[in-house]
Design a protein around this motif. Structure first.
Motif, mmCIF file in Angstrom:
data_model
loop_
_atom_site.group_PDB
_atom_site.id
_atom_site.type_symbol
_atom_site.label_atom_id
_atom_site.label_comp_id
_atom_site.label_asym_id
_atom_site.label_seq_id
_atom_site.Cartn_x
_atom_site.Cartn_y
_atom_site.Cartn_z
ATOM 1 N N VAL A 80 -41.135 5.159 12.576
ATOM 2 C CA VAL A 80 -42.436 5.818 12.753
ATOM 3 C C VAL A 80 -42.256 7.322 12.897
ATOM 4 N N MET A 81 -41.284 7.743 13.685
ATOM 5 C CA MET A 81 -41.034 9.174 13.874
ATOM 6 C C MET A 81 -40.565 9.836 12.575
ATOM 7 N N ALA A 82 -39.807 9.084 11.772
ATOM 8 C CA ALA A 82 -39.324 9.635 10.502
ATOM 9 C C ALA A 82 -40.465 9.898 9.522
ATOM 10 N N THR A 83 -41.570 9.152 9.638
ATOM 11 C CA THR A 83 -42.710 9.334 8.736
ATOM 12 C C THR A 83 -43.704 10.377 9.244
ATOM 13 N N ASP A 84 -43.511 10.856 10.468
ATOM 14 C CA ASP A 84 -44.441 11.817 11.072
ATOM 15 C C ASP A 84 -44.048 13.241 10.665
ATOM 16 N N ASN A 85 -44.707 13.754 9.630
ATOM 17 C CA ASN A 85 -44.378 15.097 9.128
ATOM 18 C C ASN A 85 -44.691 16.196 10.135
ATOM 19 N N SER A 86 -45.642 15.941 11.045
ATOM 20 C CA SER A 86 -46.014 16.965 12.023
ATOM 21 C C SER A 86 -44.976 17.124 13.124
ATOM 22 N N LEU A 87 -43.984 16.220 13.170
ATOM 23 C CA LEU A 87 -42.972 16.272 14.230
ATOM 24 C C LEU A 87 -41.949 17.376 13.987
ATOM 25 N N ILE A 88 -41.707 17.704 12.712
ATOM 26 C CA ILE A 88 -40.705 18.712 12.373
ATOM 27 C C ILE A 88 -41.335 20.093 12.372
ATOM 28 N N ASN A 89 -40.699 21.017 13.044
ATOM 29 C CA ASN A 89 -41.183 22.390 13.156
ATOM 30 C C ASN A 89 -41.086 23.106 11.808
ATOM 31 N N GLU A 90 -42.192 23.697 11.357
ATOM 32 C CA GLU A 90 -42.192 24.414 10.074
ATOM 33 C C GLU A 90 -41.257 25.616 10.109
ATOM 34 N N ASN A 91 -41.146 26.253 11.270
ATOM 35 C CA ASN A 91 -40.227 27.393 11.386
ATOM 36 C C ASN A 91 -38.777 26.971 11.172
ATOM 37 N N PHE A 92 -38.461 25.755 11.595
ATOM 38 C CA PHE A 92 -37.106 25.233 11.380
ATOM 39 C C PHE A 92 -36.817 25.144 9.881
ATOM 40 N N ILE A 93 -37.772 24.614 9.130
ATOM 41 C CA ILE A 93 -37.597 24.480 7.681
ATOM 42 C C ILE A 93 -37.504 25.856 7.022
ATOM 43 N N SER A 94 -38.330 26.792 7.478
ATOM 44 C CA SER A 94 -38.305 28.148 6.914
ATOM 45 C C SER A 94 -36.967 28.825 7.182
ATOM 46 N N GLU A 95 -36.486 28.727 8.422
ATOM 47 C CA GLU A 95 -35.203 29.338 8.767
ATOM 48 C C GLU A 95 -34.065 28.702 7.979
#
Length: 331
Positions: free
Chosen positions: A272-287
């Motif tokens: 369930v957590m793996a499917t939750d896109n809102s759980l991952i910080n967008e800044n983390f992906i940008s960095e």
């Protein structure tokens, strides 16, 4: 005579090691005196049934009565308490040192910095000791009230009989490794403490003038908080199962079912957590995109695949461990 050997093992396994051999010799002599010449298996069963539950008989041989948790569980309670306090102290101190080194700017003399890190670690160790003592005592108190201290399986009311004695081959085959149990305790305490107290430490870091600085946490704290209660509850359930493993020392059907149910529950949560896109910080992906010089869309795809890859591997490992246990029991 194997039935007698199994009964002697069941009694002495509840006693401190320094008195086991003496009790074994004395009890064996008593059993032989109670048996007729050339006893049949039914005669042996009748004598063992008269002697009663091995756990209750072991209580009569104890030299000192202890009642903090109960005489049937006190020795295991002390062993688990010492182990968990050591693990919790190490984990809490490590997290405090990580937080101090990463998030605090290194200002002042080396002595001042060392004193600050030491005091933070000492406070964390004290907190770890309090938490360990609280939860271990609570779990043991619950287990005692289920009847496990009387040699029964938790939450069952079945009377003991000689048929409950495991064979000597089963004892070896179904033995639970205490080192594996200790490693599992370290992992569950570390990751639960990290997610509950300091999830921001799971992050990308950049090197600044004063040491490491947090670039971007992996998780959005507000979204992670939606799962934290379930994570803590499942961690407590797993911790209880690990303590029961420590006490039982061997696999049984109820223990295997409880362990499998927990593995399935934690696997569902991870998916369930793996499917939750809102759980991952967008800044983390940008960095991460800036560090690797890869397009943002490609980083998103990599992150999605990595999360699902982790979830699949996690589920496979958990299911395999449960299946392996049931195969052992079936054999």
């Amino acid at each position: 005579m194997e039935l007698i050997d199994r009964y002697l093992y069941a009694v002495t396994s509840h006693l401190p090691e320094d008195i086991r051999e003496d009790v074994k010799r004395e009890l064996q002599a008593n059993i032989e005196d109670m048996l007729p010449e050339n006893p049949s298996e039914s005669d042996i069963r009748e004598v063992l049934k008269k002697l009663g539950n091995p756990a209750n008989l072991a209580d009569e041989y104890r030299q000192v009565k202890r009642y903090l948790i109960g005489p049937g569980l006190y020795d295991q309670y002390l062993s688990v308490l010492k182990l968990v306090i050591s693990i919790a102290s190490m984990v809490f101190a490590s997290i405090a040192l990580m937080q101090g080194v990463i998030n605090s700017p290194i200002l002042g003399s080396p002595v001042e910095v060392s004193i600050k890190l030491f005091t933070n670690a000492l406070a964390a160790v004290f907190e770890g000791i309090i938490q360990a003592a609280l939860w271990v005592t609570l779990i043991f108190a619950i287990l005692e009230r289920t009847g496990i201290d009387k040699g029964k399986l938790p939450f069952t009311k079945k009377d003991w009989s000689p048929e409950d004695l495991p064979s000597l081959s089963e004892i070896k085959k179904l033995k639970i490794s205490r080192s594996e149990t200790a490693i599992s305790m370290i992992c569950i305490i570390f990751f639960t403490s990290l997610l509950y107290f300091n999830p921001q430490l799971i992050a990308l870091y950049t090197k600044g003038q004063n040491g490491l600085a947090t670039a971007a946490p992996l998780f959005v704290t507000e979204c992670l908080n939606n799962y934290i209660l379930i994570i803590v509850c499942l961690a407590l359930v797993e911790f209880s199962i690990l303590i029961y493993k420590f006490i039982a020392t061997r696999w049984s059907i109820p223990l295997a079912i409880a362990d499998a149910a927990h593995n399935i529950s934690i696997s569902i949560l991870v998916c369930v957590m793996a499917t939750d896109n809102s759980l991952i910080n967008e800044n983390f992906i940008s960095e991460f995109s800036n560090l690797t010089n890869l397009p943002l869309s490609q980083i998103n795809e990599i992150t999605f695949k990595a999360l699902w890859g982790f979830a699949i591997v996690f589920v496979i490992i958990n299911l395999w461990e449960s299946i392996k246990t049931f195969v052992k029991l079936r054999k």
